[in-house]
Design a protein around this motif. Structure first.
Motif, mmCIF file in Angstrom:
data_model
loop_
_atom_site.group_PDB
_atom_site.id
_atom_site.type_symbol
_atom_site.label_atom_id
_atom_site.label_comp_id
_atom_site.label_asym_id
_atom_site.label_seq_id
_atom_site.Cartn_x
_atom_site.Cartn_y
_atom_site.Cartn_z
ATOM 1 N N ALA A 420 0.833 -1.209 0.000
ATOM 2 C CA ALA A 420 0.000 0.000 0.000
ATOM 3 C C ALA A 420 0.863 1.253 0.000
ATOM 4 N N PRO A 457 -8.688 4.704 7.997
ATOM 5 C CA PRO A 457 -9.215 3.344 8.142
ATOM 6 C C PRO A 457 -8.186 2.310 7.699
ATOM 7 N N GLY A 458 -8.445 1.063 7.963
ATOM 8 C CA GLY A 458 -7.651 -0.041 7.451
ATOM 9 C C GLY A 458 -6.196 0.019 7.860
ATOM 10 N N PRO A 459 -5.264 -0.212 6.898
ATOM 11 C CA PRO A 459 -3.838 -0.249 7.235
ATOM 12 C C PRO A 459 -3.324 1.074 7.795
ATOM 13 N N ARG A 461 -4.666 2.840 10.008
ATOM 14 C CA ARG A 461 -5.090 3.061 11.388
ATOM 15 C C ARG A 461 -3.910 3.155 12.347
ATOM 16 N N GLN A 465 -3.307 6.404 14.786
ATOM 17 C CA GLN A 465 -3.763 6.054 16.122
ATOM 18 C C GLN A 465 -3.281 7.054 17.165
#
Length: 511
Positions: A420, A457-459, A461, A465
């Motif tokens: 990604a 969202p997803g990877p 996160r 965080q």
């Protein structure tokens, strides 16, 4: 914590554990702030610090460019002075050489000067497997050894321990290794130092073999140099009958005049002193003075491979002062153990992946153990641009590419889990290469800013965080410039209609 770095998890997992240790963070914060404040005052005393720093970097770079020549000169000088030189391609060969040299003496105990190189190769563990016990004599290394712990700082290996913890370790463990701690030992620094002094004195007076590293090696004379603050190094270097020094090949400097530069840079950057209390030098052997036998083990262990990287090789300038650790916000919160290597902090984040190669999750994670704030570069006494190397290694992790391992040219494969990131960076590169697409994308982002999430969202996160996503401005810079500084309607805004990087003046006009 076991006494070996093998099997350590990747930095994010290790740091997630250590950052929740309140006592560890308190110990590190107090110690690092104290050391860096003292260092800043010591450096400020010199008006020519910037020039010294540049000179140190220049000497190191010149030496690395001609490292083969200086190493051969060093070997010849050591042999001429009565020493023996051994070449070790990797950790296994270095451990085998040292083990065999100790066995030849018939001894089963050795005393050691603090040495990053011997920690790097796991020498203590190798000697233990051969039935040889190694005794650390540096106070902080003694604390780590007695506590069956791991070093967490280059200069102060037990920086993660407070006085009460050290007292308990001494009371519990000293008797198993030799002279027990005195009855009723308190946690007063003077009492702890006296307990260590009494414990170690027996080792100094009975050991026949000493093992050291070296801060520097002078090629023109074959002289080795150790700088330290406690005097234990002087004892290990002079009392034993046999001295074995394990030193990385990058520690060579051409001349005594070059050494002068580093004897000014190192103490101020490490211990915030004008000079070290003990600077020990030795050249081969001398009848009736010091060890009768001297062995120098020159350690490669990935250094030649690192030298082949024109960006990453600057890590080999490092003189192990630890100044970068003391200013690093990541190290201060995560501690040294999270780096899974004898080399923690910013320098460890670039040195370990190069010495070991990007060979596993730990090594692949270390270039990301940084905020890229640049504080490490600002304090480095030999001007290692650590942020530049970190970004370079991140590219290697994500994209792979040509490299050198074991002296052979290889093609590194991209690390797993970064697909990604690769896609995002390639998309960004394409957009930046097409100004019209970039302009429309910025306008779209501005018009939909009310719909943007605060967390990915997803990877993504994990990245968001602990931080908010940047707020997209209501207007892009290009549109603001057109609106506030633009000319008549239809005139292109700044940067549009010209080649990338081209001046607004005529191509031949003087600037």
């Amino acid at each position: 914590m076991s006494g070996t770095y093998l099997g350590m998890p990747a930095f994010p997992r290790a740091a997630a554990v250590s950052t929740r240790d309140g006592q560890l963070r308190a110990n590190l914060t107090h110690a690092t702030h104290t050391i860096r404040d003292k260092r800043a005052r010591a450096v400020a005393e010199l008006d020519d610090w910037a020039q010294l720093r540049a000179a140190g970097a220049a000497v190191k770079d010149r030496t690395l460019r001609h490292l083969d020549r200086y190493l051969e000169q060093l070997e010849a000088a050591v042999v001429a002075a009565g020493g023996r030189v051994h070449w070790a391609a990797d950790a296994a060969e270095a451990n085998r050489i040292v083990t065999e040299l100790v066995r030849e003496t018939g001894e089963r105990e050795v005393v050691k000067v603090k040495s990053m190189a011997t920690q790097e190769i796991g020498l203590n563990e190798a000697l233990e497997r051969a039935g040889i016990r190694a005794y650390e004599t540096d106070l902080a290394e003694l604390i780590v050894q007695l506590g069956e712990d791991l070093p967490s700082h280059i200069l102060v290996p037990a920086i993660h321990r407070n006085r009460a913890e050290i007292r308990d370790i001494f009371r519990r463990e000293m008797g198993r290794w030799g002279r027990p701690a005195p009855e009723g030992l308190s946690d007063a620094p003077a009492a702890l130092a006296e307990a260590a002094r009494l414990h170690l004195r027996e080792k100094f007076l009975t050991a026949k073999v000493g093992i050291s590293g070296a801060n520097f090696m002078v090629a023109e004379t074959g002289t080795l140099v150790v700088v330290e603050s406690e005097g234990n190094g002087r004892m290990c270097l002079t009392l034993p009958e046999t001295l074995i020094s394990v030193v990385g090949i990058e520690k060579v400097v051409p001349t005594w005049r070059d050494l002068e530069i580093f004897l000014q840079l190192l103490p101020r950057s490490s211990t915030a002193e004008r000079m070290n209390p003990y600077t020990s030098t030795w050249t081969g052997t001398v009848d009736g003075d010091g060890p009768r036998t001297f062995h120098l083990v020159l350690l490669d262990n990935g250094r030649t491979d690192t030298l082949a990287d024109t960006v990453g090789r600057q890590a080999l300038r490092c003189i192990r002062c630890s100044a970068c650790l003391n200013v690093c916000p990541v190290y201060e919160r995560a501690g040294g153990h999270a780096y899974g290597s004898p080399y923690p902090g910013p320098i460890g984040a670039i040195l370990t992946p190069q010495l070991r190669g990007l060979s596993g999750p730990l090594e692949e994670s270390l270039p990301y153990a940084s905020s890229l704030c640049g504080a490490c570069y600002e304090v480095c006494p030999v001007a290692i641009d650590i942020p530049e190397v970190l970004v370079h290694l991140r590219e290697r992790v994500v994209e792979g590419g040509p490299g050198v391992r074991g002296g052979a040219r290889v093609v590194l494969k991209p690390a797993k889990g970064h697909a990604a990131e690769r896609a995002a960076m390639r998309a960004a590169a394409w957009a930046f290469d097409h100004p019209g697409v970039l302009r429309r994308g910025m306008r779209l982002a501005a018009r939909t800013r009310g719909l943007h999430p605060r967390r990915l969202p997803g990877p993504g996160r994990a990245w968001s965080q602990a931080r908010d996503l940047p707020v997209v401005p209501a207007e892009s810079f290009r549109d603001w410039w057109r609106r506030t500084r633009g000319g008549p309607a239809g005139q292109p805004s700044y940067g549009e209609g010209r080649g990338e990087g081209q001046s607004s003046r005529g191509e031949g006009e003087a600037k």
